[in-house]
Design an enzyme around this catalytic site. Structure first.
Site, PDB file in Angstrom:
ATOM      1  N   SER A 124     -21.758  26.052  39.819  1.00 52.63           N
ATOM      2  CA  SER A 124     -20.124  26.176  38.637  1.00 52.63           C
ATOM      3  C   SER A 124     -18.713  25.354  38.636  1.00 52.63           C
ATOM      4  O   SER A 124     -18.984  25.230  40.071  1.00 52.63           O
ATOM      5  CB  SER A 124     -20.012  27.396  39.041  1.00 52.63           C
ATOM      6  OG  SER A 124     -18.684  27.879  37.802  1.00 52.63           O
ATOM      7  N   TYR A 149     -18.113  36.968  41.240  1.00 52.05           N
ATOM      8  CA  TYR A 149     -19.052  35.837  40.838  1.00 52.05           C
ATOM      9  C   TYR A 149     -18.834  34.638  41.483  1.00 52.05           C
ATOM     10  O   TYR A 149     -19.881  33.678  42.096  1.00 52.05           O
ATOM     11  CB  TYR A 149     -19.053  36.102  39.670  1.00 52.05           C
ATOM     12  CG  TYR A 149     -19.443  34.424  38.678  1.00 52.05           C
ATOM     13  CD1 TYR A 149     -21.370  35.278  38.594  1.00 52.05           C
ATOM     14  CD2 TYR A 149     -18.763  33.452  38.093  1.00 52.05           C
ATOM     15  CE1 TYR A 149     -21.931  33.648  38.515  1.00 52.05           C
ATOM     16  CE2 TYR A 149     -19.360  32.495  37.283  1.00 52.05           C
ATOM     17  CZ  TYR A 149     -21.187  32.545  37.427  1.00 52.05           C
ATOM     18  OH  TYR A 149     -22.077  31.387  37.356  1.00 52.05           O
ATOM     19  N   LYS A 153     -20.995  32.055  44.063  1.00 50.11           N
ATOM     20  CA  LYS A 153     -21.871  30.137  44.148  1.00 50.11           C
ATOM     21  C   LYS A 153     -20.659  28.855  45.303  1.00 50.11           C
ATOM     22  O   LYS A 153     -22.028  28.296  45.742  1.00 50.11           O
ATOM     23  CB  LYS A 153     -20.618  29.617  42.712  1.00 50.11           C
ATOM     24  CG  LYS A 153     -21.196  29.959  41.346  1.00 50.11           C
ATOM     25  CD  LYS A 153     -22.857  29.974  41.422  1.00 50.11           C
ATOM     26  CE  LYS A 153     -23.368  30.794  40.661  1.00 50.11           C
ATOM     27  NZ  LYS A 153     -25.326  30.407  39.923  1.00 50.11           N
TER      28      LYS A 153
HETATM   29  P1  NAD Z   1     -28.726  33.908  31.890  1.00 46.81           P
HETATM   30  O1  NAD Z   1     -28.265  35.347  32.257  1.00 46.81           O
HETATM   31  O2  NAD Z   1     -28.849  33.971  30.671  1.00 46.81           O
HETATM   32  O3  NAD Z   1     -30.014  34.159  33.032  1.00 46.81           O
HETATM   33  C1  NAD Z   1     -29.850  34.214  34.353  1.00 46.81           C
HETATM   34  C2  NAD Z   1     -31.321  34.522  34.056  1.00 46.81           C
HETATM   35  O4  NAD Z   1     -31.816  35.068  35.967  1.00 46.81           O
HETATM   36  C3  NAD Z   1     -31.464  35.956  33.509  1.00 46.81           C
HETATM   37  O5  NAD Z   1     -32.531  35.497  32.497  1.00 46.81           O
HETATM   38  C4  NAD Z   1     -32.041  36.916  34.135  1.00 46.81           C
HETATM   39  O6  NAD Z   1     -32.900  37.834  33.872  1.00 46.81           O
HETATM   40  C5  NAD Z   1     -32.433  36.438  35.560  1.00 46.81           C
HETATM   41  N1  NAD Z   1     -32.218  37.790  36.554  1.00 46.81           N
HETATM   42  C6  NAD Z   1     -30.712  37.350  37.123  1.00 46.81           C
HETATM   43  N2  NAD Z   1     -30.904  38.427  38.817  1.00 46.81           N
HETATM   44  C7  NAD Z   1     -32.445  37.808  38.461  1.00 46.81           C
HETATM   45  C8  NAD Z   1     -33.442  38.158  40.240  1.00 46.81           C
HETATM   46  N3  NAD Z   1     -32.682  39.262  41.427  1.00 46.81           N
HETATM   47  N4  NAD Z   1     -34.551  37.764  39.866  1.00 46.81           N
HETATM   48  C9  NAD Z   1     -35.042  37.050  38.653  1.00 46.81           C
HETATM   49  N5  NAD Z   1     -34.511  37.244  37.472  1.00 46.81           N
HETATM   50  C10 NAD Z   1     -33.497  37.594  37.968  1.00 46.81           C
HETATM   51  O7  NAD Z   1     -26.926  33.136  32.508  1.00 46.81           O
HETATM   52  P2  NAD Z   1     -27.330  31.620  32.626  1.00 46.81           P
HETATM   53  O8  NAD Z   1     -26.091  31.528  31.304  1.00 46.81           O
HETATM   54  O9  NAD Z   1     -28.543  31.094  31.356  1.00 46.81           O
HETATM   55  O10 NAD Z   1     -26.772  30.770  33.189  1.00 46.81           O
HETATM   56  C11 NAD Z   1     -28.333  30.293  34.739  1.00 46.81           C
HETATM   57  C12 NAD Z   1     -27.578  30.813  35.750  1.00 46.81           C
HETATM   58  O11 NAD Z   1     -25.800  29.547  35.798  1.00 46.81           O
HETATM   59  C13 NAD Z   1     -26.608  31.225  36.667  1.00 46.81           C
HETATM   60  O12 NAD Z   1     -27.110  31.665  37.897  1.00 46.81           O
HETATM   61  C14 NAD Z   1     -25.274  31.685  35.879  1.00 46.81           C
HETATM   62  O13 NAD Z   1     -24.691  31.954  37.153  1.00 46.81           O
HETATM   63  C15 NAD Z   1     -25.062  29.596  35.992  1.00 46.81           C
HETATM   64  N6  NAD Z   1     -23.525  28.774  35.574  1.00 46.81           N
HETATM   65  C16 NAD Z   1     -24.114  29.543  33.934  1.00 46.81           C
HETATM   66  C17 NAD Z   1     -23.008  28.994  32.777  1.00 46.81           C
HETATM   67  C18 NAD Z   1     -22.997  29.438  31.865  1.00 46.81           C
HETATM   68  O14 NAD Z   1     -21.283  29.275  32.101  1.00 46.81           O
HETATM   69  N7  NAD Z   1     -23.514  30.010  31.444  1.00 46.81           N
HETATM   70  C19 NAD Z   1     -22.169  28.429  34.024  1.00 46.81           C
HETATM   71  C20 NAD Z   1     -21.923  28.323  35.124  1.00 46.81           C
HETATM   72  C21 NAD Z   1     -22.889  28.110  36.131  1.00 46.81           C
HETATM   73  N1  UFG Z   2     -11.476  32.537  25.750  1.00 43.76           N
HETATM   74  C1  UFG Z   2     -10.534  32.672  24.587  1.00 43.76           C
HETATM   75  N2  UFG Z   2     -11.132  34.008  23.796  1.00 43.76           N
HETATM   76  C2  UFG Z   2     -12.071  34.669  24.604  1.00 43.76           C
HETATM   77  C3  UFG Z   2     -12.807  34.540  25.303  1.00 43.76           C
HETATM   78  C4  UFG Z   2     -12.330  33.404  26.282  1.00 43.76           C
HETATM   79  O1  UFG Z   2      -9.361  32.654  23.800  1.00 43.76           O
HETATM   80  O2  UFG Z   2     -12.357  36.166  24.223  1.00 43.76           O
HETATM   81  C5  UFG Z   2     -10.731  31.453  26.408  1.00 43.76           C
HETATM   82  C6  UFG Z   2     -10.654  31.612  27.571  1.00 43.76           C
HETATM   83  O3  UFG Z   2      -8.977  31.495  27.465  1.00 43.76           O
HETATM   84  C7  UFG Z   2     -10.438  29.609  27.975  1.00 43.76           C
HETATM   85  C8  UFG Z   2     -11.934  29.851  26.902  1.00 43.76           C
HETATM   86  O4  UFG Z   2     -11.402  30.226  25.796  1.00 43.76           O
HETATM   87  O5  UFG Z   2      -9.629  29.159  27.878  1.00 43.76           O
HETATM   88  C9  UFG Z   2     -12.857  28.871  27.911  1.00 43.76           C
HETATM   89  O6  UFG Z   2     -13.549  30.344  28.015  1.00 43.76           O
HETATM   90  P1  UFG Z   2     -15.329  30.980  28.256  1.00 43.76           P
HETATM   91  O7  UFG Z   2     -14.542  32.410  29.452  1.00 43.76           O
HETATM   92  O8  UFG Z   2     -15.423  30.791  27.545  1.00 43.76           O
HETATM   93  O9  UFG Z   2     -15.049  30.425  29.946  1.00 43.76           O
HETATM   94  P2  UFG Z   2     -14.235  29.807  31.773  1.00 43.76           P
HETATM   95  O10 UFG Z   2     -14.007  28.716  30.924  1.00 43.76           O
HETATM   96  O11 UFG Z   2     -13.746  30.669  31.547  1.00 43.76           O
HETATM   97  O12 UFG Z   2     -15.468  30.495  32.263  1.00 43.76           O
HETATM   98  C10 UFG Z   2     -17.163  29.840  32.159  1.00 43.76           C
HETATM   99  C11 UFG Z   2     -17.970  30.513  32.947  1.00 43.76           C
HETATM  100  C12 UFG Z   2     -17.900  31.089  34.313  1.00 43.76           C
HETATM  101  C13 UFG Z   2     -17.961  29.963  34.713  1.00 43.76           C
HETATM  102  C14 UFG Z   2     -16.573  28.742  34.454  1.00 43.76           C
HETATM  103  C15 UFG Z   2     -16.245  27.688  35.727  1.00 43.76           C
HETATM  104  O13 UFG Z   2     -18.067  31.908  31.730  1.00 43.76           O
HETATM  105  O14 UFG Z   2     -18.732  31.367  34.417  1.00 43.76           O
HETATM  106  O15 UFG Z   2     -16.564  28.710  33.134  1.00 43.76           O
HETATM  107  O16 UFG Z   2     -15.459  26.682  34.988  1.00 43.76           O
HETATM  108  F1  UFG Z   2     -17.593  30.217  36.048  1.00 43.76           F
END
Ligand code: NAD
Ligand code: UFG
Length: 336
Positions: A124, A149, A153
């Site tokens: 991330s 969290y 990472k």
């Molecule tokens: P998500 O929660 O939709 O998907 C994660 C999946 O992993 C889920 O289906 C959950 O049931 C499964 N899981 C969690 N723990 C587990 C375990 N111990 N064993 C087996 N399965 C397990 O999340 P996502 O948004 O699809 O994110 C996927 C990956 O990308 C995550 O590692 C997350 O940290 C990373 N990531 C997501 C974002 C974002 O904004 N969505 C940003 C940066 C990184």
């Molecule tokens: N925001 C609002 N209102 C809300 C939610 C978010 O104004 O209800 C704003 C936040 O302040 C920020 C922007 O929208 O300015 C984006 O916020 P998000 O929570 O959607 O995303 P972030 O960039 O804060 O975080 C995301 C992922 C994290 C990851 C990070 C890395 O959720 O898991 O990007 O850049 F770590």
């Protein structure tokens, strides 16, 4: 070629499975459904017209993993499984360290035993911490994460570096995602938060569909053109395509590389709200609230390295991200 997808029922995993199958790969999914629904697996099958192999297995279950590796030919692993709620991680740090770090170590041991030694990992942009100035580049210092969290990472990236240093046969790709939003064009799969969304886009779309009343905009006094936070929103299908490219590299050569997956363009909270209003025809009810602790004003990628080395770049614009999110949300107002 057959790829094991951990967390394949989740938001990014499900979209990546579709892109992998379209690119000719076989996928084997493992998920414990702690943050997803088996319905997502059915929908992947519906989109691709394929029977999807999926095991309900926790990545901390070494015996379960051993059986899956023994019973299936696996050429590489894409590792999405993990807990991802920033706020929750502050209250439940041990759960996050156990699930994300403990789980990854168990998974890596199983991969090593099975002998495939090829992995793409979901990292991330949060690993860049608060000190670097955007555009963020892969060689900038990491660290200074503000929640458990983010720290998971950072540590997992280090574990994978140490693993490669111990054995040069490994082939590892660390993908640093920026802000994935959007959904598959079919409207069949998309982001499905269990509780009140923490992230901006699912909050906007739930206000639009009438599930939530009002969006809090966290701060309008940042040093940005309209005062609201700027992020690099990337369409989840573009992100999924980036995994296909990273996988090709991992299958082709050993080594360890890190790539930003973002668009390189910053979009403010108000700009995203207005783009969503335009494509959905819905008014988004919002109010200005205080800043959220731990937020930076501006965060966007320099995605040049992924273009140079993987031949990948994000293609879809913010309007398309909003259109596809809206289709998913409208068709599935309560999620799966
Ligand atoms: P998500 O929660 O939709 O998907 C994660 C999946 O992993 C889920 O289906 C959950 O049931 C499964 N899981 C969690 N723990 C587990 C375990 N111990 N064993 C087996 N399965 C397990 O999340 P996502 O948004 O699809 O994110 C996927 C990956 O990308 C995550 O590692 C997350 O940290 C990373 N990531 C997501 C974002 C974002 O904004 N969505 C940003 C940066 C990184
Ligand atoms: N925001 C609002 N209102 C809300 C939610 C978010 O104004 O209800 C704003 C936040 O302040 C920020 C922007 O929208 O300015 C984006 O916020 P998000 O929570 O959607 O995303 P972030 O960039 O804060 O975080 C995301 C992922 C994290 C990851 C990070 C890395 O959720 O898991 O990007 O850049 F770590």
């Amino acid at each position: 070629m057959s790829v094991l997808i951990t967390g394949g029922a989740g938001y990014i995993g499900s979209h990546t499975c579709v892109e992998l199958i379209n690119a000719g790969y076989d996928v084997v999914i493992i998920d414990n459904f702690s943050n997803s629904s088996p319905e997502a697996i059915k929908r992947i099958g519906k989109i691709t017209g394929r029977e999807i192999k999926c095991f309900n297995c926790d990545i901390r279950d070494s015996k379960g993993l051993e059986k899956i590796f023994a019973g299936n030919k696996i050429d590489a692993v894409i590792h999405f499984a993990g807990l991802k709620a920033v706020g929750e991680s502050i209250h439940k740090p041990l759960e996050y360290y156990d699930n994300n770090i403990g789980g990854t170590v168990t998974l890596l041991e199983s991969i090593k035993k099975a002998g495939c030694k090829k992995i793409v990992f979901s990292s991330s942009a949060t690993v860049y911490g608060m000190k670097n100035t955007s555009p963020l580049k892969e060689d900038m210092p990491t660290g200074g994460t503000t929640n458990p969290y983010g720290t998971t990472k950072l540590y997992i990236e280090q574990i994978l570096r140490d693993l490669y240093a111990s054995d040069g046969e490994w082939s590892i790709s660390l993908l640093r995602y920026f802000n994935p939003i959007g959904a598959h064009k079919s409207g069949l799969i998309g982001e499905n938060p269990r509780d009140i969304p923490n992230n901006l886009m699912p909050y906007i779309s739930q206000v639009a569909v009438g599930r939530l009343r009002c969006l809090n905009v966290f701060g309008n006094d940042y040093d940005t053109p309209d005062g609201t936070g700027i992020r690099d929103y990337i369409h989840v299908v573009d992100l999924a395509a980036g995994h296909v490219k990273a996988l090709e590299k991992v299958l082709g050569e050993s080594g360890i590389s890190v790539y930003n997956l973002g668009t390189g363009k910053g979009v403010s909270v108000l700009e995203l709200i207005h783009a969503f209003e335009k494509v959905s025809g819905k008014k988004i009810n919002y109010r200005i609230a205080p800043r959220r602790k731990g937020d930076v004003a501006v965060c966007f990628a320099d995605p040049g390295k992924a273009l140079r080395e993987l031949g990948w770049k994000a293609e879809r614009d913010v309007d398309e991200m909003c259109e596809d999110t809206w289709r998913w949300q409208k068709n599935n107002p309560e999620g799966f």
